[in-house]
Motif scaffolding. Structure first.
Motif, PDB file in Angstrom:
ATOM      1  N   VAL A  39       0.862  -1.309   0.168  1.00 46.87           N
ATOM      2  CA  VAL A  39       0.094  -0.028   0.006  1.00 46.87           C
ATOM      3  C   VAL A  39       0.988   1.274   0.124  1.00 46.87           C
ATOM      4  N   GLU A  40       0.574   1.997  -0.978  1.00 43.88           N
ATOM      5  CA  GLU A  40       1.253   3.544  -0.968  1.00 43.88           C
ATOM      6  C   GLU A  40       0.237   4.449  -0.662  1.00 43.88           C
ATOM      7  N   ALA A  41       0.452   4.941   0.641  1.00 42.80           N
ATOM      8  CA  ALA A  41      -0.378   5.861   1.361  1.00 42.80           C
ATOM      9  C   ALA A  41      -0.060   7.363   0.804  1.00 42.80           C
ATOM     10  N   VAL A  42      -0.311   8.023  -0.083  1.00 38.98           N
ATOM     11  CA  VAL A  42       0.003   9.466  -0.923  1.00 38.98           C
ATOM     12  C   VAL A  42      -0.718  10.632  -0.179  1.00 38.98           C
ATOM     13  N   PHE A  43       0.028  11.450   0.361  1.00 32.46           N
ATOM     14  CA  PHE A  43      -0.374  12.800   0.751  1.00 32.46           C
ATOM     15  C   PHE A  43       0.136  13.811  -0.226  1.00 32.46           C
ATOM     16  N   LYS A  60      14.358  26.992   2.999  1.00 31.57           N
ATOM     17  CA  LYS A  60      13.895  26.487   4.376  1.00 31.57           C
ATOM     18  C   LYS A  60      12.358  26.573   4.266  1.00 31.57           C
ATOM     19  N   GLU A  61      11.675  27.735   3.914  1.00 31.89           N
ATOM     20  CA  GLU A  61      10.113  27.550   3.811  1.00 31.89           C
ATOM     21  C   GLU A  61       9.602  26.248   3.160  1.00 31.89           C
ATOM     22  N   SER A  62      10.189  25.994   2.043  1.00 37.47           N
ATOM     23  CA  SER A  62       9.697  24.996   1.460  1.00 37.47           C
ATOM     24  C   SER A  62       9.832  23.720   2.218  1.00 37.47           C
ATOM     25  N   GLY A  63      11.062  23.357   2.673  1.00 34.53           N
ATOM     26  CA  GLY A  63      11.267  22.230   3.423  1.00 34.53           C
ATOM     27  C   GLY A  63      10.250  22.307   4.741  1.00 34.53           C
ATOM     28  N   ASP A  64       9.902  23.213   5.405  1.00 33.06           N
ATOM     29  CA  ASP A  64       8.946  23.565   6.255  1.00 33.06           C
ATOM     30  C   ASP A  64       7.575  22.671   5.824  1.00 33.06           C
ATOM     31  N   PHE A  65       7.136  23.079   4.784  1.00 34.48           N
ATOM     32  CA  PHE A  65       5.907  22.737   4.043  1.00 34.48           C
ATOM     33  C   PHE A  65       5.871  21.119   4.026  1.00 34.48           C
ATOM     34  N   GLU A  66       7.065  20.806   3.457  1.00 31.14           N
ATOM     35  CA  GLU A  66       7.261  19.181   3.298  1.00 31.14           C
ATOM     36  C   GLU A  66       7.354  18.694   4.595  1.00 31.14           C
ATOM     37  N   VAL A  67       7.946  18.957   5.491  1.00 32.11           N
ATOM     38  CA  VAL A  67       7.897  18.383   7.096  1.00 32.11           C
ATOM     39  C   VAL A  67       6.537  18.265   7.581  1.00 32.11           C
ATOM     40  N   ALA A  69       3.791  18.529   5.903  1.00 28.30           N
ATOM     41  CA  ALA A  69       2.868  17.518   5.066  1.00 28.30           C
ATOM     42  C   ALA A  69       3.153  15.857   5.613  1.00 28.30           C
ATOM     43  N   ARG A  70       4.479  15.719   5.774  1.00 24.85           N
ATOM     44  CA  ARG A  70       4.854  14.217   6.356  1.00 24.85           C
ATOM     45  C   ARG A  70       4.177  14.086   7.761  1.00 24.85           C
ATOM     46  N   ARG A  71       4.221  15.093   8.625  1.00 26.43           N
ATOM     47  CA  ARG A  71       3.581  14.746   9.908  1.00 26.43           C
ATOM     48  C   ARG A  71       2.056  14.533   9.608  1.00 26.43           C
ATOM     49  N   ILE A  72       1.359  15.378   8.729  1.00 26.87           N
ATOM     50  CA  ILE A  72       0.012  15.063   8.661  1.00 26.87           C
ATOM     51  C   ILE A  72      -0.302  13.648   8.391  1.00 26.87           C
ATOM     52  N   LEU A  73       0.492  13.386   7.091  1.00 27.70           N
ATOM     53  CA  LEU A  73       0.337  11.809   6.667  1.00 27.70           C
ATOM     54  C   LEU A  73       0.862  10.963   7.789  1.00 27.70           C
ATOM     55  N   ASP A  74       1.716  11.045   8.566  1.00 27.94           N
ATOM     56  CA  ASP A  74       2.132  10.003   9.508  1.00 27.94           C
ATOM     57  C   ASP A  74       1.134   9.973  10.594  1.00 27.94           C
ATOM     58  N   ARG A  75       0.504  11.111  11.047  1.00 28.14           N
ATOM     59  CA  ARG A  75      -0.395  11.156  12.167  1.00 28.14           C
ATOM     60  C   ARG A  75      -1.670  10.527  11.469  1.00 28.14           C
ATOM     61  N   VAL A  89       0.636  -5.461   6.361  1.00 28.62           N
ATOM     62  CA  VAL A  89       0.957  -5.271   4.697  1.00 28.62           C
ATOM     63  C   VAL A  89       2.124  -4.275   4.952  1.00 28.62           C
ATOM     64  N   ALA A  90       2.871  -4.493   3.627  1.00 31.35           N
ATOM     65  CA  ALA A  90       4.065  -3.346   3.520  1.00 31.35           C
ATOM     66  C   ALA A  90       3.193  -1.932   3.128  1.00 31.35           C
ATOM     67  N   LEU A  91       3.396  -1.152   3.879  1.00 35.59           N
ATOM     68  CA  LEU A  91       2.797   0.337   3.696  1.00 35.59           C
ATOM     69  C   LEU A  91       4.067   1.315   3.371  1.00 35.59           C
ATOM     70  N   ARG A  92       3.969   2.024   2.507  1.00 36.68           N
ATOM     71  CA  ARG A  92       4.975   3.230   2.135  1.00 36.68           C
ATOM     72  C   ARG A  92       3.991   4.585   1.966  1.00 36.68           C
ATOM     73  N   PRO A  93       4.507   5.224   3.177  1.00 36.18           N
ATOM     74  CA  PRO A  93       3.670   6.567   3.146  1.00 36.18           C
ATOM     75  C   PRO A  93       4.621   7.532   2.423  1.00 36.18           C
ATOM     76  N   THR A  94       3.991   8.172   1.602  1.00 30.23           N
ATOM     77  CA  THR A  94       4.825   9.170   0.765  1.00 30.23           C
ATOM     78  C   THR A  94       4.046  10.659   0.768  1.00 30.23           C
ATOM     79  N   SER A  95       4.909  11.623   0.696  1.00 31.85           N
ATOM     80  CA  SER A  95       4.308  13.264   0.734  1.00 31.85           C
ATOM     81  C   SER A  95       4.870  13.574  -0.422  1.00 31.85           C
ATOM     82  N   VAL A  96       4.160  14.024  -1.486  1.00 34.44           N
ATOM     83  CA  VAL A  96       4.322  14.560  -2.691  1.00 34.44           C
ATOM     84  C   VAL A  96       3.740  16.193  -3.032  1.00 34.44           C
ATOM     85  N   HIS A  97       4.747  17.049  -3.592  1.00 37.22           N
ATOM     86  CA  HIS A  97       4.209  18.400  -3.744  1.00 37.22           C
ATOM     87  C   HIS A  97       3.563  18.196  -5.035  1.00 37.22           C
TER      88      HIS A  97
END
Length: 154
Positions: A39-43, A60-67, A69-75, A89-97
């Motif tokens: 399963v690929e969980a995509v945010f 730096k700001e771009s990195g902040d948005f990415e971090v 996004a990943r927190r929202i996905l993980d939560r 199952v194999a789970l691959r969480p991915t955040s994509v701009h």
């Protein structure tokens, strides 16, 4: 033999932190158990609207948005499936701009299924599919499953 034939089947699921997306994730994991798929969980995330037409964000700001996004996905994954790496199952969480529908369609290339939750809010609107889900249903490179929310829950 092609590369696709040697890869394990994949189920892509759109996760945005909403209750319908968590239900979609739970359904995708159940289906993956039956089919042996990963399963690929995509945010998918975008810069806030005020950035449009203005000075682009710094690295730096771009990195902040990415971090963020990943927190929202993980939560959302932890809330939907419970915390911990010992998942069935194999789970691959991915955040994509990118724009959510475009990101999901891109990631779904070669997938067994694309799973999305509906965003209906009750009454007549509950029967409607949101714009991202509708775009995915109309343009996906694989079968699409739309999980209807139960109206409440996580």
């Amino acid at each position: 033999m092609s590369n696709e034939a040697t890869l394990a089947p994949r189920i892509v699921v759109g996760v945005d932190g909403s209750a319908p997306s968590k239900q979609a994730l739970r359904w995708a994991v159940g289906q993956a158990k039956l089919t042996g798929a990963a399963v690929e969980a995509v945010f998918a995330w975008e810069y806030p609207t005020p950035w449009l037409g203005m000075v682009p964000p710094t690295d730096k700001e771009s990195g902040d948005f990415e971090v963020h996004a990943r927190r929202i996905l993980d939560r959302a994954v932890d809330e939907a499936l419970g915390p911990g790496p010992e998942r069935a199952v194999a789970l691959r969480p991915t955040s994509v701009h990118g724009q959510p529908a475009a990101v999901l369609l891109d990631v779904a290339a070669g997938a067994q299924l694309l799973v999305v939750g509906n965003r209906g809010r009750g009454g007549f609107r509950e029967a409607l599919l949101g714009s991202v889900g509708m775009h995915c249903v109309q343009h996906a490179p694989c079968p699409v499953v739309v999980i209807r929310g139960s109206g409440g829950g996580t």
